[in-house]
Design a protein around this motif. Structure first.
Motif, PDB file in Angstrom:
ATOM      1  N   ARG A 104      34.126  43.389  13.496  1.00 14.15           N
ATOM      2  CA  ARG A 104      33.265  44.280  14.277  1.00 14.15           C
ATOM      3  C   ARG A 104      33.319  43.903  15.758  1.00 14.15           C
ATOM      4  NH1 ARG A 104      27.659  45.744  12.211  1.00 14.15           N
ATOM      5  NH2 ARG A 104      27.274  43.502  12.009  1.00 14.15           N
ATOM      6  N   PHE A 105      33.372  44.928  16.588  1.00 16.08           N
ATOM      7  CA  PHE A 105      33.444  44.730  18.035  1.00 16.08           C
ATOM      8  C   PHE A 105      32.323  45.488  18.722  1.00 16.08           C
ATOM      9  CE2 PHE A 105      37.655  43.746  16.621  1.00 16.08           C
ATOM     10  CZ  PHE A 105      38.147  42.812  17.521  1.00 16.08           C
ATOM     11  N   ILE A 106      31.999  45.026  19.919  1.00 13.32           N
ATOM     12  CA  ILE A 106      31.013  45.752  20.722  1.00 13.32           C
ATOM     13  C   ILE A 106      31.780  46.669  21.663  1.00 13.32           C
ATOM     14  CG2 ILE A 106      29.108  45.544  22.368  1.00 13.32           C
ATOM     15  CD1 ILE A 106      29.045  42.502  21.283  1.00 13.32           C
ATOM     16  N   LYS A 107      31.474  47.948  21.569  1.00 15.61           N
ATOM     17  CA  LYS A 107      32.110  48.925  22.442  1.00 15.61           C
ATOM     18  C   LYS A 107      31.206  49.122  23.647  1.00 15.61           C
ATOM     19  CE  LYS A 107      34.004  53.635  22.162  1.00 15.61           C
ATOM     20  NZ  LYS A 107      34.207  54.775  21.247  1.00 15.61           N
ATOM     21  N   VAL A 108      31.668  48.675  24.808  1.00 15.73           N
ATOM     22  CA  VAL A 108      30.845  48.767  26.014  1.00 15.73           C
ATOM     23  C   VAL A 108      31.225  50.028  26.787  1.00 15.73           C
ATOM     24  CG1 VAL A 108      30.165  47.608  28.160  1.00 15.73           C
ATOM     25  CG2 VAL A 108      30.721  46.247  26.119  1.00 15.73           C
ATOM     26  N   MET A 109      30.319  50.985  26.809  1.00 14.74           N
ATOM     27  CA  MET A 109      30.586  52.244  27.498  1.00 14.74           C
ATOM     28  C   MET A 109      30.218  52.083  28.974  1.00 14.74           C
ATOM     29  SD  MET A 109      31.160  53.760  24.565  1.00 14.74           S
ATOM     30  CE  MET A 109      31.254  55.503  24.951  1.00 14.74           C
ATOM     31  N   CYS A 110      31.095  52.597  29.826  1.00 12.19           N
ATOM     32  CA  CYS A 110      30.853  52.463  31.265  1.00 12.19           C
ATOM     33  C   CYS A 110      30.656  53.840  31.884  1.00 12.19           C
ATOM     34  CB  CYS A 110      32.013  51.748  31.933  1.00 12.19           C
ATOM     35  SG  CYS A 110      32.322  50.115  31.238  1.00 12.19           S
ATOM     36  N   ARG A 111      30.211  53.838  33.144  1.00 13.59           N
ATOM     37  CA  ARG A 111      29.955  55.122  33.814  1.00 13.59           C
ATOM     38  C   ARG A 111      31.239  55.715  34.402  1.00 13.59           C
ATOM     39  NH1 ARG A 111      24.264  54.663  34.073  1.00 13.59           N
ATOM     40  NH2 ARG A 111      23.894  52.502  33.509  1.00 13.59           N
ATOM     41  N   ILE A 112      32.020  54.864  35.031  1.00 14.33           N
ATOM     42  CA  ILE A 112      33.266  55.345  35.655  1.00 14.33           C
ATOM     43  C   ILE A 112      34.396  54.367  35.336  1.00 14.33           C
ATOM     44  CG2 ILE A 112      32.031  56.516  37.538  1.00 14.33           C
ATOM     45  CD1 ILE A 112      32.871  54.173  39.366  1.00 14.33           C
ATOM     46  N   PRO A 113      35.647  54.825  35.353  1.00 17.32           N
ATOM     47  CA  PRO A 113      36.766  53.939  34.985  1.00 17.32           C
ATOM     48  C   PRO A 113      36.803  52.645  35.807  1.00 17.32           C
ATOM     49  CG  PRO A 113      37.527  56.202  35.044  1.00 17.32           C
ATOM     50  CD  PRO A 113      36.113  56.220  35.554  1.00 17.32           C
ATOM     51  N   ALA A 114      36.446  52.733  37.084  1.00 17.88           N
ATOM     52  CA  ALA A 114      36.522  51.541  37.932  1.00 17.88           C
ATOM     53  C   ALA A 114      35.505  50.477  37.519  1.00 17.88           C
ATOM     54  CB  ALA A 114      36.325  51.924  39.394  1.00 17.88           C
ATOM     55  N   ASP A 115      34.507  50.859  36.737  1.00 11.07           N
ATOM     56  CA  ASP A 115      33.523  49.878  36.266  1.00 11.07           C
ATOM     57  C   ASP A 115      34.081  48.982  35.158  1.00 11.07           C
ATOM     58  OD1 ASP A 115      31.657  50.717  38.025  1.00 11.07           O
ATOM     59  OD2 ASP A 115      30.308  51.663  36.558  1.00 11.07           O
ATOM     60  N   VAL A 116      35.066  49.484  34.445  1.00  8.86           N
ATOM     61  CA  VAL A 116      35.595  48.721  33.305  1.00  8.86           C
ATOM     62  C   VAL A 116      36.029  47.316  33.723  1.00  8.86           C
ATOM     63  CG1 VAL A 116      37.441  48.626  31.587  1.00  8.86           C
ATOM     64  CG2 VAL A 116      36.177  50.746  31.922  1.00  8.86           C
ATOM     65  N   PRO A 117      36.908  47.176  34.723  1.00 12.39           N
ATOM     66  CA  PRO A 117      37.323  45.803  35.057  1.00 12.39           C
ATOM     67  C   PRO A 117      36.187  44.930  35.595  1.00 12.39           C
ATOM     68  CG  PRO A 117      38.294  47.416  36.578  1.00 12.39           C
ATOM     69  CD  PRO A 117      37.668  48.192  35.477  1.00 12.39           C
ATOM     70  N   VAL A 118      35.239  45.505  36.335  1.00 11.06           N
ATOM     71  CA  VAL A 118      34.190  44.648  36.895  1.00 11.06           C
ATOM     72  C   VAL A 118      33.170  44.224  35.844  1.00 11.06           C
ATOM     73  CG1 VAL A 118      34.435  45.326  39.320  1.00 11.06           C
ATOM     74  CG2 VAL A 118      32.895  46.616  37.865  1.00 11.06           C
ATOM     75  N   ILE A 119      32.818  45.127  34.959  1.00 11.85           N
ATOM     76  CA  ILE A 119      31.853  44.758  33.918  1.00 11.85           C
ATOM     77  C   ILE A 119      32.492  43.763  32.941  1.00 11.85           C
ATOM     78  CG2 ILE A 119      30.466  45.610  31.977  1.00 11.85           C
ATOM     79  CD1 ILE A 119      29.978  48.139  33.595  1.00 11.85           C
ATOM     80  N   ARG A 120      33.744  44.037  32.642  1.00  9.45           N
ATOM     81  CA  ARG A 120      34.456  43.138  31.728  1.00  9.45           C
ATOM     82  C   ARG A 120      34.444  41.700  32.272  1.00  9.45           C
ATOM     83  NH1 ARG A 120      40.214  41.664  33.144  1.00  9.45           N
ATOM     84  NH2 ARG A 120      40.152  39.681  32.035  1.00  9.45           N
TER      85      ARG A 120
END
Length: 788
Positions: free
Chosen positions: A85-101
């Motif tokens: 099982r994994f946690i799927k982290v939904m973001c607001r905009i594509p550019a948020d993916v690398p920073v939140i990660r």
DNA sequence: GCCGTAGGACTACCA
DNA sequence: ACTGGTAGTCCTACGGCG
């Protein structure tokens, strides 16, 4: 809500009011751009039960704004043979993916997948599929149905610009564009000077010329804009001139914008709403994988090889002179032919690229800038998504380095005995590596430590039989589809559009299938697996060696073998067919040994200065009289035409006419001709590519020295340039003597006789009992029984 | 200092 | 910027010889 149907052509994305929308380019009765709201996301292997706490993470965007995950979900994914099982982290905009990660202290996955492609994988849509959707204004509310059908007919417009530059390379800020040619439904040239040619349209100035071009693009409204080297020359130049002249270069659809970008090492130029199709990188890739074979990648050379048509002969340095002369007829014609050739190349390559795009699940524009490794990767990502498998991460720099420094053992090549042979049969394994991968279920995910029902590879790796691995499954599907398609192809008229499309599909499937093994051993691959790649080649060696042994046991003489092929001498053709049958009865179902052909005569030569045979070098006479030549100097671009032509004639004399006297005559006459000094310089030019910039070489070489002379004379010679040089009389070392063909005045006969002609032909004549002295001086044949 | 050669750099090929 | 196996050219460094 309206329900509609259209071809899905391309995907991109936009961010509006903090929300992310996929933009879909759809071709139906009209071509439209619609929006579909979807959140970008990535996956975390972490504390599933405390997933909600991830919502509290706050982190900074590049511009300083704060952001946080929009939502979290729990998803189940397969890793190897187990489910997790994994946690799927939904973001607001594509550019948020690398920073939140980066703010998450657990292993993250699937964070570096371009958003538009993520959409394709998640929706399981291929480019050029037909989708049925519910539309509300400019928004798609729901995608209901996805059908694979043949790709739509795409409309092409090719173009080319000419610039005015009396010195060196054109300078964007200063040198104007003097002509723009185009070829689509209509063709023509726009210029601000008058011409007698009907197809030339005269405008007031450069500014009007650019505006007129934009207008023509709008009128023609092509799906695909084709150029040659347009990503790095024409389009950036057009853009720069537009900026200088203060106009908007509106080449896209729907207020589309232009953007220079890079995919890996390949430069692209994006035109939103259309597909920019630069033939140059495509020709490079096709050259690399063997779809075309050219000496150099200029429009002229590629057009000649692919279409059998040449450009009008105008040198780059002459363009401004023709322009200044006031008589622009020839220049206009030259420009138009460039566009026409570019269009023809576009029409030729587009079907294959479209099929590659559809097979690999990569939008066409990106496909045109992709290597075969990237296409395989895309396809695997698509199917990993379908199977709910986690997509492996890209390797870090250090592991790439380690992988590169520990190459895996490759194929087996049997040492041939030099000589001339008769009645040869060549057998080969059809798609050896793909069939091995499928037959033995070779996949990083099926690799097990121990267990029952396993395929044990010759390197002792074990592959489970329990479940079909991702790679074997996808590969089996491709191979199966191709054999079905090949059946359909037989029923079709070779000139029909249907045939062109289906054969392009077959070729796309072949290219993709053949790239899987390379991808398994590719250092930057997401699915790299040393044990898998090693097992593939080990099984390959095992099969070819067993085939050789069995052939010998049956009384065949095995002359040669390389990777997946064996060369036999036979008495009766039937013996060969029977042998082949026997082998096939013992092979796994997906593997097959095929008859490549019968050859009445063939020649293997020895290595230079040795008795041992040379591998990867032979010539065979086929039953239809054609000669199949591999590895010889005459198939290499870095040998002079004289040497290649002489070697070809010698091989023909021996294989077709069976006359060594004729061969001797050819050589003696050529030596004479060269000594006389009358051979034209273009016959003597040696072409070599520079794979580095002239400054970065460690050692001198003739091509480098010639390149430096070119630079000195004001020409360009840089990484990627093809240098053609002639060995002249001035100087002592060969490097000193090497003169670029553009500057060469004379040639050194001695060099061409002893470094080009003799090395090329002696390895063949040696098998007939001649030595070098006898060739030069007309002495008698040495001993050895006459062969014929 | 000259000569011959082994080994390295480099390119392009085969599968 | 998909793999490894291979031949061949030219240059350079090196050792032997005198």
């Amino acid at each position: 809500m309206k329900r509609k149907k259209a071809y899905f052509i391309d995907a991109g994305y936009v961010v509006r009011e903090g929300k992310t929308y996929v933009t879909l380019l759809l071709k139906g009765r009209k071509t439209v751009k619609l929006y579909y709201q979807q959140d970008p996301y990535f996956l975390v292997e972490g504390p599933v039960e405390r997933a909600d706490e991830f919502l509290n993470i706050e982190t900074q965007r590049k511009n300083g704004e704060l952001t946080s995950p929009k939502d979290v979900k729990i998803v189940e994914k397969q890793v190897g043979l187990e489910k997790k099982r994994f946690i799927k982290v939904m973001c607001r905009i594509p550019a948020d993916v690398p920073v939140i990660r980066q703010a998450i202290p657990f292993p993250c996955y699937e964070y570096s997948i371009p958003f538009a492609r993520r959409f394709i994988y998640d929706m399981q849509i291929s480019p050029f599929d037909i989708i049925t959707y519910e539309r509300e204004g400019r928004f798609i509310r729901k995608i209901l149905k996805i059908q694979s059908k043949e790709a739509p007919k795409l409309k092409i417009l090719a173009f080319d610009i000419e610039t005015y530059n009396p010195v060196g390379a054109p300078r964007e800020h200063k040198d104007p564009i003097i002509m723009i040619s185009y070829a689509g439904d209509k063709k023509g040239v726009i210029s601000c000077k008058k011409s007698k040619n009907r197809f030339v349209e005269t405008v007031k100035d450069e500014k009007q010329m650019l505006e007129r071009f934009v207008e023509i693009v709008k009128q023609e409204n092509p799906d695909v804009l084709v150029g040659y080297n347009s990503a790095t020359f024409d389009l950036p130049y057009l853009k720069a001139r537009s900026d200088v002249l203060g106009i908007k270069l509106d080449l896209g659809r729907f207020r589309g914008h232009l953007r220079e970008m890079k995919k890996g090492l390949i430069k692209g130029f994006e035109i939103k709403g259309r597909i920019h199709f630069d033939i140059y990188p495509i020709a490079r890739l096709f050259g690399f994988i063997g779809v075309i074979k050219v000496q150099k990648y200029t429009l002229d050379a590629v057009a000649e090889d692919v279409l059998g048509k040449k450009k009008i002969d105008v040198k780059k340095e002459e363009i401004w002179k023709l322009w200044d002369s006031g008589d622009i007829d020839k220049l206009a014609e030259y420009s138009l032919v460039d566009s026409e050739l570019t269009k023809a190349l576009g029409e030729r390559f587009l079907p294959l690229e479209v099929e590659m795009s559809s097979v690999a699940k990569m939008p066409l524009f990106q496909t045109s800038l992709s290597t075969s490794g990237q296409l395989v990767e895309s396809l695997l990502m698509f199917h990993a998504c379908r199977r709910k498998m986690i997509i492996p991460r890209r390797p870090a720099g250090e592991s790439v380095f380690e992988r590169i420094n520990a190459p895996i053992q490759g194929a087996f090549v049997k040492l041939p005995e030099p000589g001339i042979y008769e009645n040869m049969a060549v057998l080969d394994f059809r798609g050896l590596y793909p069939s091995i991968i499928v037959s033995y279920n070779i996949d990083p995910g099926t690799l097990v430590e121990d267990g029952e029902a396993v395929h044990l590879s010759p390197t002792n790796a074990k592959f489970s039989e329990k479940e079909t691995g991702l790679i074997p499954e996808v590969l089996d599907y491709l191979v199966d589809m191709r054999s079905k398609i090949k059946g359909e192809l037989k029923e079709l008229d070779k000139e029909s559009e249907e045939y062109i499309r289906i054969s392009a599909r077959s070729q796309a499937l072949k290219i993709l299938s053949n790239s899987f093994y390379g991808y398994l051993g590719y250092a930057r691959s997401r699915w790299y697996s040393r044990p898998c790649a090693e097992s593939v080649t080990a099984w390959g060696r095992k099969h070819i060696n067993e085939t050789i042994e069995k052939a010998e046991k049956q009384g065949f003489q095995v002359l040669y073998a390389d990777t997946d092929s064996v060369f036999l001498i036979y008495r009766e053709k039937n013996d060969v067919l029977k042998f082949m049958n026997d082998i096939n009865n013992e092979l796994p179902e997906k593997m097959e040994l095929e008859l490549e052909g019968f050859y009445p005569r063939g020649v293997f030569v020895s290595k230079k200065g040795e008795e041992k045979g040379a591998k990867k070098k032979y010539a065979l006479l086929a039953e239809d009289g054609r000669i199949k030549i591999r590895g010889f100097e005459l198939v290499r671009r870095d040998w002079s035409k004289v040497a290649k032509q002489t070697q070809k004639q010698v091989l023909e004399a021996i294989l077709i006419d069976g006359s060594k006297e004729k061969a001797v005559k050819i050589i003696r006459e050529m030596i004479q001709e060269i000594s006389s000094g009358k051979v034209p310089l273009e016959m003597l030019a040696i072409s070599t590519q520079l794979n580095k910039n002239p400054g970065s070489y460690e050692v001198k070489s003739p091509e480098l020295s010639a390149a430096k002379k070119m630079i000195k004379a004001g020409m360009t010679a840089e990484k990627g340039s093809m240098i053609s040089y002639v060995v002249g009389k001035k100087g002592t070392t060969i490097s000193e003597k090497a003169e670029p063909i553009e500057l060469a005045k004379d040639y050194d006969p001695e060099y061409y006789i002893s470094h080009q002609i003799l090395p090329a032909v002696m390895k063949i004549m040696k098998e007939l009992g001649y030595d070098e002295y006898s060739m030069r001086h007309g002495g008698k044949q040495q001993s050895l029984d006459s062969f014929f």
